[in-house]
Design an enzyme around this catalytic site. Structure first.
Site, PDB file in Angstrom:
ATOM      1  N   SER A 102       0.827  -1.196   0.000  1.00 34.71           N
ATOM      2  CA  SER A 102       0.000   0.000   0.000  1.00 34.71           C
ATOM      3  C   SER A 102       0.872   1.261   0.000  1.00 34.71           C
ATOM      4  CB  SER A 102      -0.965  -0.038   1.190  1.00 34.71           C
ATOM      5  OG  SER A 102      -1.968   0.930   1.067  1.00 34.71           O
ATOM      6  N   HIS A 115      -7.376  -5.987   0.904  1.00 38.08           N
ATOM      7  CA  HIS A 115      -6.181  -5.151   1.062  1.00 38.08           C
ATOM      8  C   HIS A 115      -5.301  -5.561   2.236  1.00 38.08           C
ATOM      9  CE1 HIS A 115      -4.095  -1.459  -0.121  1.00 38.08           C
ATOM     10  NE2 HIS A 115      -4.006  -1.087   1.146  1.00 38.08           N
ATOM     11  N   ASP A 161     -10.269  -5.637  -3.143  1.00 35.92           N
ATOM     12  CA  ASP A 161      -9.664  -4.551  -2.367  1.00 35.92           C
ATOM     13  C   ASP A 161     -10.569  -3.318  -2.458  1.00 35.92           C
ATOM     14  OD1 ASP A 161      -8.037  -2.382  -1.501  1.00 35.92           O
ATOM     15  OD2 ASP A 161      -6.219  -3.425  -2.130  1.00 35.92           O
TER      16      ASP A 161
END
Length: 279
Positions: A147, A258, A225
């Site tokens: 991320s 995620h 996600d």
């Protein structure tokens, strides 16, 4: 000077947590290191992992499931914190996506952040420090992340291909200049002049590059996600790689979100990718 905080036996090696005084941030910084058994006998390849928003130096080592493979491959793992801590800046802990835990791996130029929030320089400082103090092979160091940390890994690798021989990412913020997370962080840390943001945008950097990683880049993205549509923009990085002639394996996985269930599922693939590239 490194201060050892704790040490734990792990897969025949040693999981350690350290603290040191950083020149880049002007504050004490924490990081974690996994040393495989072979590190007692000589220098080993190493892999830096940059974590995402709200995480710290423990997150990857406790959730990523990487030590087993690192032990098998004889690879050192390094995980720094995601921001300075205790800078005393008013409001630095008010938001989960800016300030403490959200350094975005940039060198801030705006007040009141510019004195301490210098995470881009800090990662380079930590690399140099650990090459000097621990058995890292300077010629065999890779970098990856998740991320915000995936963004940081791509940017640091693209700007320093002579320092990082391999790079991969899980669900990276691949075009931060285009997304709310990146726009908030960049405007706060770097200011309103968007031309200064390009130095920390992997898609912008890749568009100006000439295939700096001939052995390819690996990116994994979950299709469940919730941040995929408005924050991550993997397609922008994919297009930039195509334009630059950079080999990219962008794998899209149905059903994965995620979090670290996704990351740990594909961790061994990333470890094997880096092991093959670092030799």
């Amino acid at each position: 000077m490194l201060e050892l905080i704790s040490e734990h036996a792990c897969f025949g090696g040693s999981q350690r947590f350290y603290r040191h005084q950083s020149q880049s941030t002007g504050l004490p910084m924490r990081f974690s290191v996994f040393l495989p058994a072979g590190a007692a006998d000589g220098k080993c390849p190493a892999l830096f992992y940059l974590a995402g928003l709200t995480c710290n130096e423990e997150t990857f080592m406790t959730k990523g499931g990487a030590q087993r493979v690192a032990a098998r491959e004889g690879m050192i793992l390094v995980a720094p914190d995601t921001s300075p801590r205790g800078a005393g800046i008013a409001g630095e802990s008010d938001a989960w996506d800016f300030g403490a835990g959200a350094g975005f791996y940039v060198d801030a130029t705006q007040e009141p952040w510019r004195g301490n929030y210098r995470m881009y320089s800090y990662i380079l400082e930590l690399r140099a420090l650990l090459v000097a103090e621990l058995p890292l092979d300077a010629a065999r160091i890779g970098i990856f992340g998740h991320s915000m940390g995936g963004h940081g890994a791509l940017v640091l690798a693209l700007r320093n291909p002579e320092l990082f021989r391999s790079v991969s990412a899980f669900a990276p913020i691949a075009a931060p200049s285009r997304c709310p997370w990146g726009q908030k962080a960049f405007s706060g840390y770097l200011g309103a002049d968007e031309s200064t943001w390009r130095a920390y945008d992997a898609s912008e950097l890749m568009a100006q590059a000439s295939a700096p990683f001939p052995n390819g880049i690996l990116v994994d993205q979950g299709l469940a996600d919730k941040f995929l549509g408005d924050q991550l923009y993997p397609e922008a990085f994919e297009a930039a790689c195509r334009h630059a002639g950079q080999a990219l394996e962008l794998r899209r996985h149905a059903g994965y979100d995620h979090g670290y269930y996704f990351i740990s599922t594909f961790m061994e693939d990333h470890m094997n990718f880096h092991s093959a590239n670092l030799g």
